[in-house]
Write a protein that holds these residues in place. Structure first.
Motif, PDB file in Angstrom:
ATOM      1  N   ALA A  76      30.871 -25.771 -41.774  1.00 51.06           N
ATOM      2  CA  ALA A  76      31.890 -25.205 -42.580  1.00 51.06           C
ATOM      3  C   ALA A  76      32.136 -25.882 -43.844  1.00 51.06           C
ATOM      4  CB  ALA A  76      33.131 -25.131 -41.900  1.00 51.06           C
ATOM      5  N   LYS A  77      31.712 -27.230 -43.583  1.00 51.69           N
ATOM      6  CA  LYS A  77      31.595 -28.253 -44.638  1.00 51.69           C
ATOM      7  C   LYS A  77      30.686 -28.101 -45.645  1.00 51.69           C
ATOM      8  CE  LYS A  77      34.039 -31.834 -41.744  1.00 51.69           C
ATOM      9  NZ  LYS A  77      35.076 -31.660 -42.557  1.00 51.69           N
ATOM     10  N   TRP A  78      29.452 -27.216 -45.637  1.00 53.15           N
ATOM     11  CA  TRP A  78      28.429 -27.029 -46.501  1.00 53.15           C
ATOM     12  C   TRP A  78      28.643 -25.816 -47.267  1.00 53.15           C
ATOM     13  CZ3 TRP A  78      24.737 -30.559 -47.247  1.00 53.15           C
ATOM     14  CH2 TRP A  78      24.538 -31.452 -46.407  1.00 53.15           C
ATOM     15  N   PRO A  79      29.105 -26.030 -48.566  1.00 54.58           N
ATOM     16  CA  PRO A  79      29.209 -24.814 -49.436  1.00 54.58           C
ATOM     17  C   PRO A  79      28.261 -23.848 -49.263  1.00 54.58           C
ATOM     18  CG  PRO A  79      29.648 -27.030 -50.782  1.00 54.58           C
ATOM     19  CD  PRO A  79      29.209 -27.232 -49.105  1.00 54.58           C
ATOM     20  N   GLU A  80      26.943 -24.363 -49.246  1.00 53.64           N
ATOM     21  CA  GLU A  80      25.696 -23.247 -49.045  1.00 53.64           C
ATOM     22  C   GLU A  80      25.919 -22.556 -47.884  1.00 53.64           C
ATOM     23  OE1 GLU A  80      24.896 -26.832 -51.813  1.00 53.64           O
ATOM     24  OE2 GLU A  80      25.550 -26.570 -49.671  1.00 53.64           O
ATOM     25  N   VAL A  81      26.215 -22.958 -46.875  1.00 49.51           N
ATOM     26  CA  VAL A  81      26.448 -22.162 -45.567  1.00 49.51           C
ATOM     27  C   VAL A  81      27.187 -21.220 -45.735  1.00 49.51           C
ATOM     28  CG1 VAL A  81      26.716 -22.240 -43.163  1.00 49.51           C
ATOM     29  CG2 VAL A  81      25.483 -24.248 -44.310  1.00 49.51           C
ATOM     30  N   ALA A  82      28.563 -21.761 -46.241  1.00 51.26           N
ATOM     31  CA  ALA A  82      29.784 -20.927 -46.429  1.00 51.26           C
ATOM     32  C   ALA A  82      29.588 -19.608 -47.221  1.00 51.26           C
ATOM     33  CB  ALA A  82      31.022 -21.779 -46.921  1.00 51.26           C
TER      34      ALA A  82
END
Length: 283
Positions: A76-82
């Protein structure tokens, strides 16, 4: 003359020896270095049913464990994942590859000399080349990990960034740093046997205090400095940039890092050559 006394005889090095000394493993002793590296890689899997295939299986299993353990919390902390741009496993894996290369060499460094006592007793054996086979072995496993990374990204995202060709350039400065660290800890390991108990803890700390596990930009400024001081953070960020984001390397940053790495490499080599005169007496 005994072997111990013979091993203590040292010929005064010239300026040329100081300059090319750290690279003698790839010059004068190239065949010996490559043979030791080959023996190191093959010896690790000798007797195993799958042999060298474990160099591909192990990183995949390791990735599964880390993804399961940290994926639900950290992704959840990675913008690319979100944003659905990249899978968490892909982002995590490239950081683990960089850390794994350095950690393997760091953990092995204190035993490079103490684990080869027979070499110390041989006057003609160049002990200073011992870090090179360890680094080459770690690079081999990093290469296998990158193959797994490429296959995994193809399976999950159906694409590979062409900028991955710059990964060797990104990793080269870290190789200089790693060699310097290996020479320093290999010499320390002869005189301070307890140092091998510290390197494992240090390697783990460098994993969790780097951008391998969490994006540094999401941290409070007071904690961010600690992560940015970790020498792995910059290389991990650069590796992600070229392997995932499709960015060009930060040439100026890599150049400065390489200069610092070369300085550490020569410092470590000088320390090793100076202290190796007493290895035979201690061992």
């Amino acid at each position: 003359m005994t072997a111990n006394h013979a091993a203590s005889i040292v010929v005064a090095p010239t300026l040329r020896d100081h300059v090319i000394g750290p690279f003698s493993a790839m010059g004068r002793y190239r065949s010996l270095t490559l043979e030791l590296a080959k023996r190191d890689v093959l010896g690790r899997y000798r007797g195993a049913s799958f042999g060298l295939l474990w160099s591909l299986i192990s990183p995949f299993l390791m990735l599964c464990v880390y993804t399961f353990a940290f994926g639900f919390l950290m992704k959840a902390k990675w913008p690319e994942v979100a944003g659905g741009v990249h899978h968490y496993s892909i982002i995590l894996f490239i950081g683990l590859i960089v850390h794994g290369f350095f950690a393997e060499c760091l953990v092995r460094a204190p035993n490079l000399v103490t684990g080869n006592i027979s070499f110390v007793k041989r006057v003609v054996f160049p002990l200073e080349i011992l870090p090179w086979p360890a680094v080459f072995s770690a690079l081999f496993h990093a290469g296998m990990n990158l193959i797994v990374f490429a296959l995994l990204r193809l399976a999950l995202e159906g694409t590979i960034s062409w900028t991955m060709i710059f990964l060797p350039v990104v990793l080269l400065p870290l190789v200089f740093v790693t060699l310097g660290v290996c020479w320093i800890f290999a010499a320390l390991g002869v005189y301070l046997r307890d140092i091998s108990q510290v390197t494992g803890v240090l390697a783990t700390a460098m994993l969790f205090l780097s951008s391998a596990m969490i994006p540094v930009q999401t941290l409070p400024p007071s904690y961010r400095v600690l992560f940015e001081l970790n020498p792995l953070t910059f290389i991990i960020n650069q590796a992600r940039g070229v392997a995932l984001w499709g960015n060009m390397p930060d040439w100026s940053g890599l150049a400065l890092y390489a200069l610092g790495g070369l300085a550490l490499m020569y410092l470590g080599y000088g320390w090793f050559v100076t202290t190796k005169r007493g290895f035979a007496d201690v061992l």
